[in-house]
Design a protein around this motif. Structure first.
Motif, short mmCIF file in Angstrom:
data_model
loop_
_atom_site.label_atom_id
_atom_site.label_comp_id
_atom_site.label_asym_id
_atom_site.label_seq_id
_atom_site.Cartn_x
_atom_site.Cartn_y
_atom_site.Cartn_z
N ASN A 234 0.81 -1.22 0.00
CA ASN A 234 0.00 0.00 0.00
C ASN A 234 0.84 1.27 0.00
N VAL B 207 -2.19 3.25 14.24
CA VAL B 207 -1.52 2.84 13.01
C VAL B 207 -1.12 1.37 13.13
N GLU C 110 -1.57 10.40 11.41
CA GLU C 110 -2.35 9.51 10.54
C GLU C 110 -1.70 9.51 9.16
N LYS D 221 -2.23 9.62 6.13
CA LYS D 221 -3.34 9.86 5.21
C LYS D 221 -2.88 10.18 3.79
N THR E 161 -0.98 4.67 0.76
CA THR E 161 -2.35 4.15 0.60
C THR E 161 -3.25 5.12 -0.17
N LEU F 253 0.03 -5.24 3.91
CA LEU F 253 -0.61 -3.93 4.11
C LEU F 253 -0.15 -3.40 5.45
N VAL G 131 -1.56 1.26 8.34
CA VAL G 131 -2.87 1.79 7.98
C VAL G 131 -3.74 1.87 9.23
N THR G 132 -4.75 2.72 9.17
CA THR G 132 -5.65 2.88 10.32
C THR G 132 -6.98 2.15 10.12
N ASP G 133 -7.23 1.67 8.92
CA ASP G 133 -8.45 0.91 8.63
C ASP G 133 -8.05 -0.37 7.91
N MET G 134 -7.44 -1.30 8.66
CA MET G 134 -6.85 -2.49 8.06
C MET G 134 -7.84 -3.26 7.20
N PHE H 171 -9.16 -1.57 3.96
CA PHE H 171 -8.17 -1.59 2.89
C PHE H 171 -7.95 -2.99 2.34
#
Length: 543
Positions: free
Chosen positions: A214, A233, A246, A248, A252, A279, A282-285, A288
């Protein structure tokens, strides 16, 4: 190559990777054959019998490409050649041929997000603003006060920007300063990388593990990352400043998916090949993972880092699997408890080597594919590496709060009575701890119920159970000391029960359960009551 094409088509299983067990080899630490203290490709060749008898389906080999080894191969200076430290291209071709002859598939580790600063592309790019590779990396002007273009951080510490005097610009590096990031907004960069992928597919490899899948594309506008707030994270140690913002904009990005669609289109030209992506950060595993593994569009599999934390409980195990099932989308999951970047699981989860066989069975009984890291079959604990012996630049920088990754990278102990545990005839690049010697392959082969024998027995038995390979998964209520589920494929139902503790636990079987045998775990059954000893597993057919 015709023979490799034929091998890929064996059994007609283009989806062989669904439910496969993939054995990860960190080549520096597997087997040294030339006496330099570092493992090599010929060492893997010499140990193929060990791997084949484990009952695994494929081997993932961490990078062996030409590299200055600042990050031990994850800094590539030539994508199309083998570093002399590990051997030669002919050695790799021999490994490929001999692995295929034993029914083992080969995945290689591709590092596409960045190269070494010694790669010819970067050597040219850094010279001027008007050469053919000038825009192949991420260059940006300094702010008026001379500081970096934005607040992006390197995972390895400090700013993600490094000043280059010749260009009078900063270049981006998500890791070491010697690992400049490629500019995926440049179509020639994508074309060059895809051409390299084709090179390895034509040679006969069966797929790729994609490092930091990512992190290929950055925000064109170089916007600052916001503070992390109440998010987390995934995969980043909280002692690392990187965990405070983050990610962001630095990674990704939506364009990342477009490149992966190009990659998948190329992969689809070859039969029975696969990709598994890392991956990270990331904060939204799971959101994603759903995007990245959308069925048929992008990569085949991705794994979550949620099992690579210190958290160990039935609640956590159920929660991770549930989140993947509910939010992972149409893709196929891949699981790992350990790899070359995290402390070994029997230590990290605090249960000790006695839990090793049960954890391997648990890992490979979850719906999905599984990556088993070298040494897990021996239930090796994390090694304690003194500061003066550390090699990992990550650990050296953050010592002692974070001790780096060397503790999981120490060489495999093959022969307990041989110098350097049979790994090498010379002093190894990392020390082999004395506590690993009783867990050497030579010792476990002589023990009736060693972890090696239990895991080997289980993995080979698992292949005879279609429900455990590709079946669905539904949880069964249990006390917090146990975790249990039912795997089902084509009407065949297998109940899996795991004792997560060092104490004897009792489980009440449903009336339609018939105990299965041959899996290597010992339990005591009286009527519908099953007594599971410390870290034991139980399997039953549900009629």
């Amino acid at each position: 190559m015709t023979e490799h094409k034929q091998f890929r088509q064996l059994g007609g299983a283009s989806d062989w990777w669904k439910g496969a067990v993939i054995y990860q080899i960190y080549p520096r630490s597997y087997q040294d054959t030339n006496g330099d203290g570092v493992g090599d490709l010929r060492g893997i060749i010499n140990r193929l019998d060990h791997i084949a008898t484990l009952g695994v389906d494929a081997i993932w080999i961490s990078p062996f490409f030409k590299s200055p080894m600042k990050d031990f191969g994850y800094d590539v200076s030539d994508y199309r050649d083998v570093d002399p430290l590990f051997g030669s291209l002919s050695d790799f071709e021999e490994l490929l041929n001999k692995a295929h002859a034993k029914g083992l598939r080969i995945l290689i580790d591709l590092v596409l997000s960045h190269t070494s600063d010694q790669h010819p592309w970067f050597k040219e790019s850094r010279q001027s603003a008007d050469n053919s590779k000038a825009d192949w990396y991420v260059w940006a002007d300094a702010k008026e006060d001379g500081t970096p273009p934005n607040n992006w951080l390197s995972i390895f510490g400090g700013s993600a920007w490094e000043w280059e005097t010749r260009r009078r610009k900063y270049y981006l590096h998500n890791f070491l300063t010697s690992q400049p990031d490629l500019n995926f907004h440049h179509p020639e960069v994508q074309d060059a990388l895809l051409d390299m992928v084709r090179f390895w597919l034509d040679m006969g490899v069966d797929g790729f593990r994609l490092d930091t899948v990512n992190m290929y594309v950055h925000d064109k506008h170089l916007r600052d990352n916001p503070p992390i707030g109440d998010k987390w994270v995934n995969g980043i140690d909280p002692t690392n400043p990187y965990s405070r913002q983050e990610p962001k904009y630095n990674i990704t990005q939506p364009e990342n998916l477009l490149f992966l669609e190009r990659l998948r289109k190329l992969m689809n030209e070859y039969p029975a090949v696969t990709t598994v992506g890392e991956l990270g950060a990331v904060t939204d595993m799971y959101g994603f993972i759903a995007q990245y593994t959308e069925d048929g569009k992008r990569i085949h599999m991705a794994y979550s880092f949620d099992f690579m934390t210190p958290e160990y409980s039935a609640e956590h195990i159920r929660g991770v699997i549930t989140r993947m099932q509910e939010r992972g989308g149409t893709g196929w999951p891949c699981w790992a408890f350990s790899n070359h970047d995290v402390p070994r699981v029997v230590t990290r989860w605090g249960q000790g080597a006695q839990s090793g066989a049960m954890l391997a069975a648990l890992l490979t009984s979850i719906r999905g594919s599984a990556c088993l890291y070298q040494g897990e079959e021996l239930a090796l604990p994390e090694a304690t590496v003194p500061f003066e012996d550390l090699q990992d630049p990550f650990g050296i920088r953050f010592w002692p709060d974070y001790k780096g990754r060397d503790g999981c990278r120490t060489p495999i102990p093959w022969e307990a009575q041989q110098p350097y545990a049979g790994f090498s005839s010379a002093k190894p690049w990392l020390p082999i701890p004395a506590e690993h010697l009783p867990r050497a392959v030579s010792e476990q082969e002589q023990q009736e119920s060693s972890d090696l024998k239990k895991i080997r027995t289980f993995l080979n038995w698992r292949k005879t159970q279609p429900a455990l390979v590709q079946g669905s998964l539904s949880f069964v209520d249990t006390p917090d000391t146990l975790v249990a589920w039912v795997r089902e494929a084509q009407g065949n139902k297998v109940l899996c029960v795991f004792n997560l503790t060092a104490e004897v636990q009792t489980y009440t079987l449903p009336a339609n359960a018939t105990a299965l045998t041959g899996h290597g775990f010992a339990t005591v059954q009286q009527g519908n009551q099953v007594s599971l000893g410390a870290y034991q597993a139980f399997f039953a057919q549900l009629n």
